[in-house]
Design a protein around this motif. Structure first.
Motif, PDB file in Angstrom:
ATOM      1  N   ALA A 429      69.316  61.551  -0.226  1.00 57.40           N
ATOM      2  CA  ALA A 429      67.937  61.467   0.342  1.00 57.40           C
ATOM      3  C   ALA A 429      67.275  60.597  -0.684  1.00 57.40           C
ATOM      4  O   ALA A 429      66.457  59.712  -0.203  1.00 57.40           O
ATOM      5  N   GLY A 430      67.488  60.486  -1.895  1.00 60.00           N
ATOM      6  CA  GLY A 430      66.697  59.404  -2.654  1.00 60.00           C
ATOM      7  C   GLY A 430      67.210  57.892  -2.256  1.00 60.00           C
ATOM      8  O   GLY A 430      66.182  56.975  -2.568  1.00 60.00           O
ATOM      9  N   GLU A 431      68.226  57.769  -1.718  1.00 58.93           N
ATOM     10  CA  GLU A 431      68.461  56.465  -1.380  1.00 58.93           C
ATOM     11  C   GLU A 431      68.552  56.195   0.194  1.00 58.93           C
ATOM     12  O   GLU A 431      69.254  55.431   0.527  1.00 58.93           O
ATOM     13  N   ALA A 432      67.760  56.920   0.790  1.00 53.78           N
ATOM     14  CA  ALA A 432      67.703  56.909   2.187  1.00 53.78           C
ATOM     15  C   ALA A 432      67.320  55.483   2.685  1.00 53.78           C
ATOM     16  O   ALA A 432      67.978  55.013   3.892  1.00 53.78           O
ATOM     17  N   ASN A 433      66.691  54.849   1.995  1.00 59.21           N
ATOM     18  CA  ASN A 433      66.236  53.361   2.516  1.00 59.21           C
ATOM     19  C   ASN A 433      67.468  52.488   2.569  1.00 59.21           C
ATOM     20  O   ASN A 433      67.653  51.613   3.257  1.00 59.21           O
ATOM     21  N   ALA A 434      68.217  52.461   1.490  1.00 58.40           N
ATOM     22  CA  ALA A 434      69.456  51.487   1.203  1.00 58.40           C
ATOM     23  C   ALA A 434      70.386  52.185   2.335  1.00 58.40           C
ATOM     24  O   ALA A 434      71.005  51.082   3.236  1.00 58.40           O
ATOM     25  N   ILE A 435      70.430  53.372   2.662  1.00 52.40           N
ATOM     26  CA  ILE A 435      71.306  53.999   3.697  1.00 52.40           C
ATOM     27  C   ILE A 435      71.032  53.305   4.875  1.00 52.40           C
ATOM     28  O   ILE A 435      71.653  52.851   5.995  1.00 52.40           O
ATOM     29  N   GLY A 436      69.495  53.398   5.349  1.00 49.01           N
ATOM     30  CA  GLY A 436      68.982  52.742   6.624  1.00 49.01           C
ATOM     31  C   GLY A 436      69.065  51.398   6.689  1.00 49.01           C
ATOM     32  O   GLY A 436      69.544  50.905   7.994  1.00 49.01           O
ATOM     33  N   ALA A 437      69.280  50.610   5.795  1.00 44.99           N
ATOM     34  CA  ALA A 437      69.518  49.148   5.889  1.00 44.99           C
ATOM     35  C   ALA A 437      70.875  48.910   6.256  1.00 44.99           C
ATOM     36  O   ALA A 437      71.160  48.027   7.109  1.00 44.99           O
ATOM     37  N   ALA A 438      71.853  49.794   5.647  1.00 41.06           N
ATOM     38  CA  ALA A 438      73.446  49.345   5.961  1.00 41.06           C
ATOM     39  C   ALA A 438      73.772  49.938   7.353  1.00 41.06           C
ATOM     40  O   ALA A 438      74.574  49.237   7.973  1.00 41.06           O
ATOM     41  N   ILE A 439      73.105  50.965   8.094  1.00 43.29           N
ATOM     42  CA  ILE A 439      73.233  51.160   9.417  1.00 43.29           C
ATOM     43  C   ILE A 439      72.522  50.305  10.444  1.00 43.29           C
ATOM     44  O   ILE A 439      72.574  50.740  11.694  1.00 43.29           O
ATOM     45  N   ALA A 440      71.851  49.714  10.164  1.00 46.89           N
ATOM     46  CA  ALA A 440      70.846  48.790  11.026  1.00 46.89           C
ATOM     47  C   ALA A 440      71.715  48.300  12.194  1.00 46.89           C
ATOM     48  O   ALA A 440      72.571  47.657  12.022  1.00 46.89           O
ATOM     49  N   GLN A 441      70.759  48.078  13.374  1.00 53.47           N
ATOM     50  CA  GLN A 441      71.450  47.472  14.423  1.00 53.47           C
ATOM     51  C   GLN A 441      70.768  45.977  14.981  1.00 53.47           C
ATOM     52  O   GLN A 441      69.845  45.563  14.129  1.00 53.47           O
ATOM     53  N   VAL A 442      71.191  45.287  15.790  1.00 53.74           N
ATOM     54  CA  VAL A 442      70.392  44.124  16.113  1.00 53.74           C
ATOM     55  C   VAL A 442      69.744  44.581  17.609  1.00 53.74           C
ATOM     56  O   VAL A 442      70.042  45.251  18.341  1.00 53.74           O
ATOM     57  N   GLY A 443      68.668  44.139  17.533  1.00 59.73           N
ATOM     58  CA  GLY A 443      67.621  44.188  18.636  1.00 59.73           C
ATOM     59  C   GLY A 443      67.129  43.041  19.272  1.00 59.73           C
ATOM     60  O   GLY A 443      67.150  42.073  18.966  1.00 59.73           O
ATOM     61  N   GLY A 444      66.557  43.308  20.522  1.00 58.85           N
ATOM     62  CA  GLY A 444      65.869  42.110  21.477  1.00 58.85           C
ATOM     63  C   GLY A 444      64.852  42.862  22.125  1.00 58.85           C
ATOM     64  O   GLY A 444      64.764  43.977  22.539  1.00 58.85           O
ATOM     65  N   GLU A 445      63.875  42.128  22.248  1.00 60.41           N
ATOM     66  CA  GLU A 445      62.559  42.590  22.940  1.00 60.41           C
ATOM     67  C   GLU A 445      62.052  41.410  23.858  1.00 60.41           C
ATOM     68  O   GLU A 445      62.054  40.476  23.878  1.00 60.41           O
ATOM     69  N   ILE A 446      61.138  42.165  25.000  1.00 64.48           N
ATOM     70  CA  ILE A 446      60.324  41.274  25.557  1.00 64.48           C
ATOM     71  C   ILE A 446      59.058  41.663  25.882  1.00 64.48           C
ATOM     72  O   ILE A 446      58.841  43.006  26.205  1.00 64.48           O
ATOM     73  N   ASP A 447      58.163  41.067  25.890  1.00 59.43           N
ATOM     74  CA  ASP A 447      56.798  41.765  26.200  1.00 59.43           C
ATOM     75  C   ASP A 447      55.821  40.560  26.858  1.00 59.43           C
ATOM     76  O   ASP A 447      55.529  39.503  26.546  1.00 59.43           O
ATOM     77  N   ARG A 448      55.792  41.026  28.183  1.00 58.76           N
ATOM     78  CA  ARG A 448      55.196  40.000  29.151  1.00 58.76           C
ATOM     79  C   ARG A 448      54.405  40.656  30.157  1.00 58.76           C
ATOM     80  O   ARG A 448      54.330  41.570  30.421  1.00 58.76           O
ATOM     81  N   ILE A 449      53.296  39.819  30.786  1.00 59.63           N
ATOM     82  CA  ILE A 449      52.534  40.365  32.077  1.00 59.63           C
ATOM     83  C   ILE A 449      53.271  39.587  33.083  1.00 59.63           C
ATOM     84  O   ILE A 449      53.544  38.419  33.275  1.00 59.63           O
ATOM     85  N   TYR A 450      53.550  40.649  34.056  1.00 62.56           N
ATOM     86  CA  TYR A 450      54.015  40.169  35.276  1.00 62.56           C
ATOM     87  C   TYR A 450      53.125  40.507  36.376  1.00 62.56           C
ATOM     88  O   TYR A 450      52.248  41.384  36.586  1.00 62.56           O
ATOM     89  N   ALA A 451      52.991  39.684  37.493  1.00 61.73           N
ATOM     90  CA  ALA A 451      52.392  40.013  38.701  1.00 61.73           C
ATOM     91  C   ALA A 451      53.090  40.632  39.694  1.00 61.73           C
ATOM     92  O   ALA A 451      54.162  40.147  40.076  1.00 61.73           O
TER      93      ALA A 451
END
Length: 519
Positions: A429-451
């Motif tokens: 648990a003490g090194e959870a931050n390094a473990i979190g970095a090692a398992i990270a994935q790749v993301g994509g986002e969209i944020d837009r106003i649609y009519a």
């Protein structure tokens, strides 16, 4: 094999994962030049596990450098803040609500020009190209090396920002340019703030990424490396050089993702207790819940993707007062090994209290034998009350949820919490931050106003989902693993044409070819 590294203000953590298995983790003090702290953490963890440089496929790094630079007002560039929106937007000039010392550090170089769009893409005014060339001449005269360009409603249509960048590059070829539509969301002032903040870090980002490169090169690691961003996904080094602000909250995010993996839970509360503060957040499907409101960084309101995290002044080095009834928010921080009672110092800290209670074995227990049982009991109750109240504030319903404890200070919690269905403290648990970095994935986002008028909701959503997924693939995700993580729809009653703001986030695993390309 993947290595996760988390560079904090006090410690640099490293962890090696073989698939999902943590085969070794360690902590090492952070150094002022960064790379030597990373090298020593890598040396320790590679020697402990016997893993050679050639076996490592990828390295993921989380860093707090850029946040600290803004908070400490150090190593920042002066920025030309260019706003395209006249005749609108005159009322509140750029940098208006910034702390005076930070605005002074950035030089207060503000320029307003005609241009901008309405929410549905209609023009407010044509771009003032002649005025922009005059601004470029002024930038050259003042010797500025970085600029932030913000146009009204650029997340809806970015053409004016892109044209402005073209003109600036023609006139001042060596200028580093930040465009607001690539960083912030809809919300003009906050997006402008985020862009200016990004622009002031343009120099530091190259230096930090280079120091990471050198540290890995000197250890003989030729695998590609990535840097984790605010939402728990990865960026390539080239991306970080251009958008350093997107790493601002990667520390707490990595801890929460690591906690989810270690405890095997997708939905839970996470309490990450460090030396000075505790970060409390909520996990949904293994990712931190995102903040719905503007986030304050170094005194400035911004609106990019940030985890919804509550920080309280409770850590392993927090100072105990009033017979245990008051704890923190001040802490001895990394000086704990000289100032805490158990290490021969003269300051009563939370670590001394848990050692006196027999709940932890740190330092010399005989040095806290004189503490009264009443003080110890009061302090332990206060610690648990502070954490329980923080967990309760961050929950979205009254139902008890599991609480996962991580971070070096998690030894402070030894009893159940009323707001938790169970309290878990996983291994490593003490090194959870390094473990979190090692398992990270790749993301994509969209944020837009649609009519939405004259269109089916499903058709608009499908289009937005496809775009978010395409963004994830473009960032290096394996198309076969991309899934939609989050959909948010907000009807905007104050705009005509059934306008709806849609925000969708997609994530996927790192594609093997992306690893090779990054090399």
């Amino acid at each position: 094999m993947r290595i996760g590294i988390d560079v904090g203000g006090t410690n640099t953590d490293a962890a090696i994962l073989d698939g999902d298995q943590v085969i070794g983790a360690c902590k090492s003090p952070t150094t002022s030049d960064v790379s030597s702290g990373i090298k020593s953490a890598l040396t320790i963890v590679m020697e402990r596990t016997g893993v050679s440089a050639g076996q490592i496929e990828a390295v993921m790094i989380g860093t707090t450098h850029f946040t600290n630079a803004v908070i400490e007002r150090r190593r920042l560039l002066e920025v030309a803040a260019i706003r395209i929106g006249l005749p609108a937007t005159k009322g509140v000039p750029p940098l208006t609500d910034w702390p005076a010392d930070l605005a002074d550090a950035l030089g207060r170089h503000c320029f307003l020009l005609r241009g901008g769009h309405e929410y549905d893409g209609r023009l407010i005014a044509e771009l003032d190209e002649a005025g922009l060339r005059e601004v470029a001449a002024e930038i050259r005269k003042r010797g500025l090396r970085s600029a932030a360009v913000t146009s009204v409603f650029s997340p809806v249509t970015a053409e004016m920002e892109l044209r402005a960048a073209e003109i600036l590059r023609e006139e001042v070829p060596e200028l580093k340019i930040t465009l607001s539509h690539e960083i912030g969301r809809v919300g003009f002032l906050e997006r402008e703030n985020a862009s200016i903040m990004n622009a002031c870090l343009a120099d530091l980002s190259f230096k930090v990424v280079e120091s990471f490169r050198n540290a890995l090169r000197e250890k003989g690691i030729t695998a590609p490396f990535y840097i984790s961003q605010n939402d728990g996904t990865l960026m390539t080094p080239g991306h970080v050089e251009r958008y350093p602000v997107l790493t601002f909250a990667s520390g707490p995010t990595n801890s929460m993702r690591g906690a989810a993996r270690l405890a095997g839970l997708g939905d839970a509360m996470v309490v990450d207790i460090g030396g000075t503060t505790s970060d409390v957040g909520m996990l949904m499907q293994g990712f931190p819940r995102e903040s719905a409101v503007a986030v304050d960084i170094g005194g400035v309101r911004t609106n990019f993707r940030m985890p919804d995290v509550l920080a309280i002044g409770l850590g392993g080095g927090s100072i105990v007062r009033d017979n245990g009834m008051r704890i923190g928010p001040d802490s001895v921080g990394y000086e704990i090994t000289t100032r805490a009672l158990v290490f021969g110092g003269d300051t009563l800290t939370t670590t001394d209290v848990v050692v006196a209670a027999g709940l932890a074995d740190v330092g010399d227990r005989s040095k806290v034998a004189h503490l009264s049982p009443e003080l110890v009991e009061n302090a332990i109750r206060t610690i648990h009350r502070m954490v329980d109240e923080a967990v309760d504030r961050m929950k979205t319903s009254s139902e008890p949820l599991p609480v996962i404890l991580v971070g070096g200070g998690s030894i402070l919690i030894s009893r159940d919490l009323p707001s938790a269905s169970e309290v878990l403290q996983p291994q490593n648990a003490g090194e959870a931050n390094a473990i979190g970095a090692a398992i990270a994935q790749v993301g994509g986002e969209i944020d837009r106003i649609y009519a939405m008028e004259g269109r089916f909701r499903d058709e608009v959503l499908a289009e937005a989902k496809a775009e978010a997924s395409a963004n994830a693939v473009a960032a290096g995700a394996d198309a076969a693993t991309v899934k939609i993580l989050d959909i948010e729809e907000v009807p905007l009653a104050y705009l005509p044409g059934s306008a709806t703001r849609i925000r969708i986030k997609a994530v996927g695993d790192l594609k093997p070819e992306a690893k090779e390309a990054a090399e």
